[in-house]
Scaffold this active site. Structure first.
Site, PDB file in Angstrom:
ATOM      1  CB  SER A  90     -28.353  30.312 -36.337  1.00  0.00           C
ATOM      2  OG  SER A  90     -28.614  31.446 -35.560  1.00  0.00           O
TER       3      SER A  90
ATOM      4  CG  HIS B 214     -21.573  34.264 -29.023  1.00  0.00           C
ATOM      5  ND1 HIS B 214     -20.968  35.454 -28.690  1.00  0.00           N
ATOM      6  CD2 HIS B 214     -22.366  34.528 -30.092  1.00  0.00           C
ATOM      7  CE1 HIS B 214     -21.397  36.399 -29.528  1.00  0.00           C
ATOM      8  NE2 HIS B 214     -22.243  35.866 -30.376  1.00  0.00           N
TER       9      HIS B 214
ATOM     10  CB  SER C 143     -36.618  32.226 -32.762  1.00  0.00           C
ATOM     11  OG  SER C 143     -36.703  30.885 -33.133  1.00  0.00           O
TER      12      SER C 143
ATOM     13  N   GLY D 204     -28.361  40.203 -33.296  1.00  0.00           N
ATOM     14  CA  GLY D 204     -27.648  41.080 -34.224  1.00  0.00           C
ATOM     15  C   GLY D 204     -28.049  41.045 -35.668  1.00  0.00           C
TER      16      GLY D 204
ATOM     17  NE  ARG E  88     -17.250  39.745 -30.903  1.00  0.00           N
ATOM     18  CZ  ARG E  88     -17.369  38.611 -31.569  1.00  0.00           C
ATOM     19  NH1 ARG E  88     -16.414  38.209 -32.374  1.00  0.00           N
ATOM     20  NH2 ARG E  88     -18.444  37.854 -31.426  1.00  0.00           N
TER      21      ARG E  88
ATOM     22  N   GLY F   9     -42.129  25.657 -31.669  1.00  0.00           N
ATOM     23  CA  GLY F   9     -42.832  26.837 -32.181  1.00  0.00           C
ATOM     24  C   GLY F   9     -41.941  28.041 -32.410  1.00  0.00           C
TER      25      GLY F   9
END
Lengths: 660, 255
Positions: free
Chosen positions: A410, A257, A44, A49, A273, A13
């Site tokens: 993504s 990451h 999600s 960012g 960054r 979901g």
């Protein structure tokens, strides 16, 4: 036995799953979402960012287009991506941002006139154009030529997920919360839905559907140190693998990451960054320009993470009781900027590190972050092996990220894939050829088989403890299948994981609590997770080259000659302890952008024999078409638009590129 | 700036023994009664209630039920009553308490078991009832064209209210909800305030009055301000409710 019938069963979901369901619902089909947690709590929400889409509204985004986004994404992938899929993606991303804007996402907006930003450690004044005022903002992210990440402060995923979930509610899409798919129901050629466990009552049910979509996100919890939520265990991917028919692609491609806070691994966004934050070592020295003079802190994530670990290995890290780490310095951005654009980062620093990032540096070290691999599908989103099975988002490998995903791509992929697969799944359901003629006996067999497996976990004469096995797996993956890989360590990992898999078949669940029974949940999940972990480790062992996030110290060069191909893993023997690996070559002669140097990272690679030929062919083609518009040229180089649903074809308007 | 620091660790003191008291009950087990069970664990550096409860489940009691998802304070899954106050367990450090920590599930919501409550079901029902989505014109939007403009400051104001994570802390801390189970809560009223502010939503105050212009809506709030006190995102809930009440009152009076 309870059977739920629906046209489209969506497992997961988050953004991708809900967008698939909304798409199918809008075309008049019943779509039912099942989700481990309330939909708005999906991972999600953790995207902070931004979302990459070439809107080109701010000054530093001028000149951006699908073409630039395409090249950035392919270079980011280290040429592992399917370039047609990347083209589909970059053309749909602006539409996705604009759809979400209409659905209520409070995107940060451009203010006309002067603003101060930090670029490469320097304070710079940018003057935004009057005509951009009120349009959607973009910020800088790693591995991109233009500022392209559209954002909502640093709560982008949250704002998107809420708008998406509310749209699903408005569309009348039911979300069956706290439900988990344990197995896909199939006959070896056609998928008919899933066996689903109710995580409140513990009851098993069957969901029967014409089309089933897996949108369960990544598998970060295969690792001990990860930014991923605790639900990101890859179970959706694993049940596709457990069909023995559907393949998972490129599972060895795992992203780390650069800025997980140390030691907890909680993410602080790349936007830190992108907005001008710097990485510093134990002596306070800004070290990234020493390694990456071109892109510095804003090279792609695989490159920055490797450089950070390399620097720590040289003894340059900051010391702490938990080991070495580096610093992320965002103090130079100023309190006002942090309060407005990096507020989640500020909260995370306050609650988990006890610091104020406007005053103090943030302890960071790379942490597992993203699963590039997933259920292998065609560009339509459907499994080529199991008809009626679709996948979208991080759980899928259709394959737009190749061996490294760019930041902001993504969250964009989830929505874009949801839009594309939602339309395709509706087309699939509309075609009478895809009506199902299923056997209730088959459904019963699958439910009984799953019930039998659960019962066995209680009854087994085994003595193994599920939590302990899980912890061992996570340690192995973090220690031996991490950023730097060697054949020896990978062999050890594959060997140890196989032993763990065998041991996991003797897990004993002791507690008989009614309901979900968390002990039972850990037990059946760890058996599935181990299979995925083996796909990662074994795929990494066999791939004797370095590409994107997959870095072999014993094979440090990218080898296009032998390894320009996608790993496909299947698990044909349920009692086996290793996946079967197959490989799918990427065809250089069909690429719009043949392999080359990424613009950052290693310059040393072994070319594919076709690369030079394709490059000169493309040059000649471009030469012949001098004067033609960029769309015509692109179409001649690598046509892709036929792969998109009709409603998603067509150009995107920009301030400097008006639709006629 | 000052020299970088790590979190100040008390390296030389022996770790504390924590007593974590959990109000336990599994409503699916017939004939059982709610009870308090105490777990003893050794405090670790940087230990949050997420880490403490996970360790208890892994090493002491695999049947203990609780909900964590992001463990970073952003998804709202883990709200519970911590030493008498609703809060997000995942970002609560054990160091801020004495050695006794008492945990109970959030009230109001349906109990799933132990510390796990069904906030999702409550929130979905609230969303359906208040229609917490942008009500657009039928024509929809042409995705090929540039987006509609929005004032940057207004976008920030909308986001401020959009930051709600539906954790349920405000619901658990609400005095009105104890007396009126149908009250929409601060979470619901904040949603109305959010959509009312959003120019993309074409609903009018007449429409909003139909949704919250009664005692189960904005006029039910007794202004105890518990919601705002416990909101983990520091949303200006009481201010929004007061503002909305004034607008709805004006709307009601002209009817």
């Amino acid at each position: 036995m309870k059977i739920v019938y629906t046209d489209v069963l969506v497992i997961g979901g988050g953004l991708a799953g809900q967008r698939v369901a909304i798409g199918a619902r809008r075309r008049g089909f019943d779509a039912t979402v099942i989700s481990l947690v309330p939909a708005k709590r999906s991972h999600s929400a953790a995207a902070q960012g931004g979302m990459q889409a070439s809107l080109a509204n701010v000054l530093k985004a001028q000149g951006d287009s699908e073409d630039v986004h395409f090249e950035d994404t392919v270079r980011g992938s280290d040429w592992g991506a399917d370039q047609e899929v990347v083209r589909m993606f970059v053309n749909t991303a602006p539409k996705a941002v604009r759809e979400l804007a209409a659905w209520g996402v409070p995107w940060s907006r451009v203010r006309k006139g002067d603003r101060e930003v930090i670029i490469n450690g320097q304070r710079v004044t940018l003057t935004e154009r009057d005509e951009a005022h009120g349009l959607i903002m973009q910020r800088d992210f790693g591995g991109t030529k233009k500022w392209r990440a559209c954002y909502v402060s640093d709560g982008t995923g949250h704002a998107l997920l809420y708008a998406m979930s509310d749209r699903a509610i408005a569309s009348g899409v039911p979300v069956h919360e706290r439900a988990e798919a344990l197995a896909l129901i199939h006959d070896g050629g056609r998928c008919y839905g899933a066996v689903v466990r109710d995580l409140i009552t513990g009851e098993l049910m069957a969901y029967v559907a014409k089309a089933t979509a897996i949108a369960t996100g990544g598998a970060g919890r295969l690792y001990r140190v990860t930014t991923n939520a605790v639900i990101c265990e890859g179970i959706g991917t694993a049940i596709a693998l457990e069909t023995g028919v559907a393949a998972v692609g490129n599972m060895e491609a795992v992203q780390f990451h650069p800025t997980g806070i140390f030691p907890a691994g909680i993410l602080v966004t790349e936007g830190c960054r992108g907005d001008g934050g710097l990485l510093k070592d134990g002596e306070g020295h800004r070290f990234m320009p020493d390694y990456e003079p071109e892109k510095k802190e804003l090279a792609s994530r695989d490159v920055v993470s490797r450089r950070m670990e390399e620097h720590i290995r040289k003894g340059k890290g900051a010391k702490s009781r938990f080991g070495d780490h580096l610093w992320l310095d965002i103090t130079l951005l100023g309190r006002a900027h942090i309060d407005r654009n990096l507020r989640e980062v500020k909260e995370i620093c306050a609650y988990f590190l006890g610091i104020d990032p406007a005053e103090q540096w943030i302890a960071v070290r790379p942490a597992q972050h993203y699963t590039m691999g997933g259920v292998r599908t065609t560009p339509s989103g459907q499994s080529p092996a199991l008809m009626g099975l679709f996948a979208a988002g991080e759980a899928a490998c259709w394959d737009m990220h190749g061996f490294n995903r760019l930041g902001g791509n993504s969250v964009a992929e989830t929505v874009v894939a949801g839009m594309i697969v939602g339309e395709n799944i509706a087309d699939f359901c509309a075609d009478p050829a895809n009506d199902i003629d299923f056997s209730t006996g088959l459904v019963r067999d699958f439910v009984e088989r799953e019930q039998g497996k659960l019962d066995a976990l209680f009854a087994s004469g085994g003595t193994e403890d599920a939590s302990a096995i899980r912890a061992e797996m996570q340690d192995l993956m973090t220690d031996k299948v991490g950023i730097f890989r060697t054949g020896r360590e990978l062999e050890e990992a594959v060997d140890a994981l196989q032993k763990l898999l065998v041991r996991s078949r003797s897990i004993r669940v002791r507690g008989h609590a009614l309901g979900a029974n968390p002990e039972l949940v850990t037990a059946y999940r760890v058996q599935k997770m181990l299979k995925l972990a083996l796909c990662v480790a074994y795929g990494a062992l066999v791939r004797t080259e370095s590409r994107g996030a997959h870095f072999r110290e014993d094979y440090p060069r990218r080898n296009d000659q032998e390894w320009l191909k996608r790993t496909l893993a299947t698990w044909p023997d349920e009692r086996g302890t290793l996946p079967t690996l197959g490989y799918e070559p990427l065809d250089v002669m069909r690429m719009e952008l043949p392999p080359g140097w990424r613009g950052y990272g290693a310059k040393d690679y072994i070319d594919h024999p076709d690369t030079a030929r394709r490059a000169s062919e493309l040059e000649a083609l471009k030469g012949r078409m001098a004067g033609a518009d960029r769309f015509t040229v692109q179409n001649a180089l690598m046509p892709y638009e036929h792969l998109l649903p009709v409603s998603l074809r067509g150009h995107n308007e920009r301030m400097d590129e008006r639709l006629t | 700036m000052s020299e970088p620091q790590t979190v100040a660790p008390n390296d030389h003191e022996p770790p504390r023994r924590l007593h974590i008291n959990v109000l336990r009950f599994n409503p699916r087990e017939a004939g059982t009664e709610p009870r308090v069970q105490t777990y003893e664990i050794e405090e670790a550096h940087g230990m949050t209630l997420f880490l403490a409860l996970s360790e208890i489940r892994e090493k002491q009691d695999p049947s203990l039920q609780f909900d964590f998802v992001c463990r970073a304070g952003i998804c709202g899954s883990c709200a519970m009553v911590i030493n008498g106050r609703p809060g997000l367990a995942c970002r609560t450090l054990t160091t801020q308490f004495g050695s006794e920590i008492t945990l109970a599930p959030l009230p109001v919501f349906e109990l799933i078991g132990d510390l796990s409550v069904n906030t999702g079901k409550w929130m979905r029902a609230m969303s359906e009832r208040l229609e917490t989505w942008v009500h657009m014109n039928e024509a929809g939007v042409d995705l090929h064209k540039m987006e509609e403009r929005m004032d940057p400051a207004l976008a920030e104001e909308v986001y401020e209210l959009d930051r709600c994570i539906e954790c349920g802390c405000c619901v658990g801390a609400c005095g009105t909800l104890r007396m009126r189970p149908g009250f929409v809560g601060a979470v619901g009223l904040n949603k109305i305030a959010r959509f009312r502010l959003d120019p993309r939503d074409n609903r009018s105050d007449d429409d909003y009055y139909e949704l919250v212009g009664d005692d189960e809506g904005v006029f039910g709030c007794m202004s105890l301000v518990g919601c705002q006190d416990v909101c983990p995102k520091n949303l200006p809930l009481a201010t929004q409710i007061a503002f909305l009440r004034r607008k709805m009152l004006a709307n009601g009076l002209k009817r």
